[in-house]
Write an enzyme that holds these catalytic residues in place. Structure first.
Site, mmCIF file in Angstrom:
data_model
loop_
_atom_site.group_PDB
_atom_site.id
_atom_site.type_symbol
_atom_site.label_atom_id
_atom_site.label_comp_id
_atom_site.label_asym_id
_atom_site.label_seq_id
_atom_site.Cartn_x
_atom_site.Cartn_y
_atom_site.Cartn_z
ATOM 1 N N SER A 219 18.761 2.137 15.981
ATOM 2 C CA SER A 219 19.892 2.387 15.036
ATOM 3 C C SER A 219 19.971 3.945 14.817
ATOM 4 O O SER A 219 18.917 4.481 14.083
ATOM 5 C CB SER A 219 19.788 1.620 13.956
ATOM 6 N N ARG A 220 20.782 4.595 15.073
ATOM 7 C CA ARG A 220 20.710 6.265 15.090
ATOM 8 C C ARG A 220 21.146 6.556 13.585
ATOM 9 O O ARG A 220 21.139 7.831 13.309
ATOM 10 C CB ARG A 220 21.606 6.694 15.882
#
Length: 536
Positions: free
Chosen positions: A365-366
């Site tokens: 998850s950025r």
């Protein structure tokens, strides 16, 4: 009889002066040149706009896509089989619009907003354009509010925030839709409106999903947009844009919305079919050159607006189906590059009983920890690292017969972490319960326990905490991770572990064995192992 030219001129002048131009209905009309496969060519619409709606006979609606020098290429919605060469086509001078509003909630509709569930007509409160420009950087704010899925593996290691675009990717039958449905169910009591867009699925599957949501009391806050597998390509192409427009209605009214696009692989197939029929030049894998723009303009509409614009959010969960786990194929790489992270589901893990079957190494998850509450961020800090180490050692351990104690300890911890993160369908957990269970696992309370008993231990621990330590769980939910809360949590888990038959040291920490079991004991050997341990 002699005709006087002056009289004729005066009569014509009087007639022209008497014309009421305001009431005259000036419509630009064209003629159908050819029609086939839901695509028609129209001559005579000189000023037609791209994505303009066109009126055809028999209640058929056209959508202008190709604007060429001598004709217009349009896709048709409705009973296009009744359209024949020579039919008249009228311009509407309106771009494609979708009915939106609160009345759509709890209903199954097609991409044009028409009901499919037999519950009567829908009185839409407003219309929104299917294509809408995504807000710019200045109109956005950072993603920092959690979008909780209720799944331990995701909320701890791959957190999703409101306004994020998180891709769910994997082979067929690996649990992609289950993650999306669990997320919708988990948010039924929160201020979130959900839009589930089914593209190219069987209608029976869509009805089944609707029934699942109804039983979980989540359907009343959900809109289901269905473009079934038997629908024409234009309807499937329009579905995600229609769903996004329905979600944007709530976004721009300061509310939170969640859009699930299930799945964009079939959306790309439909667009390829449409483009080839429109004679657009094919590119890689016969997709048209703008297939990247097809999905980027859809997913960029997911946003967390700034407070001046109401602070609403639209979260996107696109789904992509891979072939034999190939994430480097054309459409998967396109969508991975657009989204803010991906959850990769692996058939091998799924078949070995891991649920959800998330590959921790590839999934990311950025947005990271900014979309988590403090306690979860602290507890899950080492979780992903330890699981990645376990996956590497697991492959390595298959070749070696004798392993050193440290490796055995890491393998034992990893197996118990995997068992901790296992979760059944339709069983989303509140975030405080997740923190409690992950805390017990990462603090080593499960390391000496038989693998078969991990689920039982966690279930009973959670039930006791809910009945006897509600205030502690409430503090964790509110983001309190002070030393007092940690001490109380440690004490709670330690007391339960002791009651469960766990050996603790004087400070309430679990006593570690020098060489814990690296593999679960088989059922017949379980009692013998425990007896031998007690004798030692």
């Amino acid at each position: 009889m002699q005709i006087n030219p002056d009289e004729i001129t005066s009569i014509l002048k009087s007639r022209i002066e008497g014309l009421d131009m305001a009431s005259a209905d000036l419509t630009e009309v064209g003629t159908v040149l050819s029609v086939a496969d839901g695509i028609c060519r129209i001559h005579g619409l000189e000023n037609c706009m791209s994505f303009e709606m066109l009126e055809l006979p028999h209640g058929v609606t056209g959508l202008a896509l190709n604007l060429e020098s001598d004709n217009v290429g349009a896709v048709l919605f409705g009973e296009w089989e009744k359209i024949v060469e020579g039919d008249t086509v009228k311009r509407t001078k309106r771009l494609l619009e979708i009915p939106v509003g609160e009345d759509m909630l709890g209903r199954i509709v097609d991409p044009l907003g028409k009901p499919l569930d037999g519950k009567g007509e829908i009185k839409a409160s407003a219309m929104r354009p299917a294509e809408f420009k995504a807000p710019g950087v200045v109109q956005r704010q950072p993603v920092k509010e959690p979008m909780l899925t209720g799944l331990k593996a995701i909320d701890s290691m791959i957190p999703i925030g409101r306004g994020q675009r998180e891709l769910i990717i994997g082979d067929r039958q690996t649990g992609k839709t289950a993650i999306a449905i669990d997320t919708i169910i988990n948010n039924r009591d929160r201020d979130i409106v959900c839009v589930y867009v089914a593209i190219g699925q069987r209608m029976a599957t869509v009805v089944q999903i609707a029934e699942t949501l109804r039983q979980a009391e989540a359907l009343d806050k959900t809109i289901i947009v269905a473009a079934a597998a038997n629908e024409a390509a234009p309807i499937q192409f329009l579905a995600p844009y229609a769903g996004c427009a329905m979600g944007e209605h709530f976004l721009y009214n300061g509310k939170a919305a969640l859009c699930v696009y299930d799945d964009l692989t079939k959306h790309a197939y439909a667009y390829r079919q449409m483009s080839l029929l429109l004679r657009r030049p094919p590119g890689r894998e016969a997709y048209p050159g703008d297939v990247f723009y097809l999905h980027s303009r859809l997913l960029e509409r997911a946003v967390k607006l700034n407070d001046e614009l109401g602070g609403g959010s639209l979260t996107a969960l696109p789904v992509i189906e891979t072939q034999a786990g190939d994430v480097s194929a054309y459409i998967p790489t396109n969508v991975i590059s657009i989204t803010d992270g991906q959850i990769f589901l692996e058939p091998g893990l799924f078949n070995s009983g891991v649920r959800p079957a998330i590959n921790v190494g590839i999934s990311v998850s950025r947005v990271g920890g900014s979309a988590q509450i403090g306690p979860m961020r602290k507890v899950a800090g080492r979780l992903k690292l330890e699981l990645s180490q376990y996956r590497e050692l697991e492959a390595f351990a298959q070749f070696g017969s004798e392993l050193d104690p440290e490796t055995q300890k890491t393998l034992a911890r990893g197996e118990r972490l995997v068992a901790t993160l296992n979760q059944g369908e339709r069983e989303p957990l509140p975030v405080a319960d997740q923190v409690l269970q992950i805390f017990a696992a990462t603090q080593g309370f499960l390391d000496r326990m038989l693998l078969e008993r991990v689920g039982e231990f966690l279930k009973e621990l959670t039930e006791r905490a809910r009945s006897q330590h509600r205030e502690l769980l409430a503090k964790i939910t509110d983001g309190d991770w002070s030393d007092e809360v940690q001490a109380e949590l440690q004490k709670t888990v330690a007391e339960f572990a002791e009651d469960f038959g766990y050996d603790l040291d004087e400070e309430g920490h679990p006593i570690e064995l020098d060489t814990p079991p690296a593999r679960p004991l088989s059922a017949p050997d379980a009692q013998e192992g425990q007896l031998a341990e007690a004798a030692a």
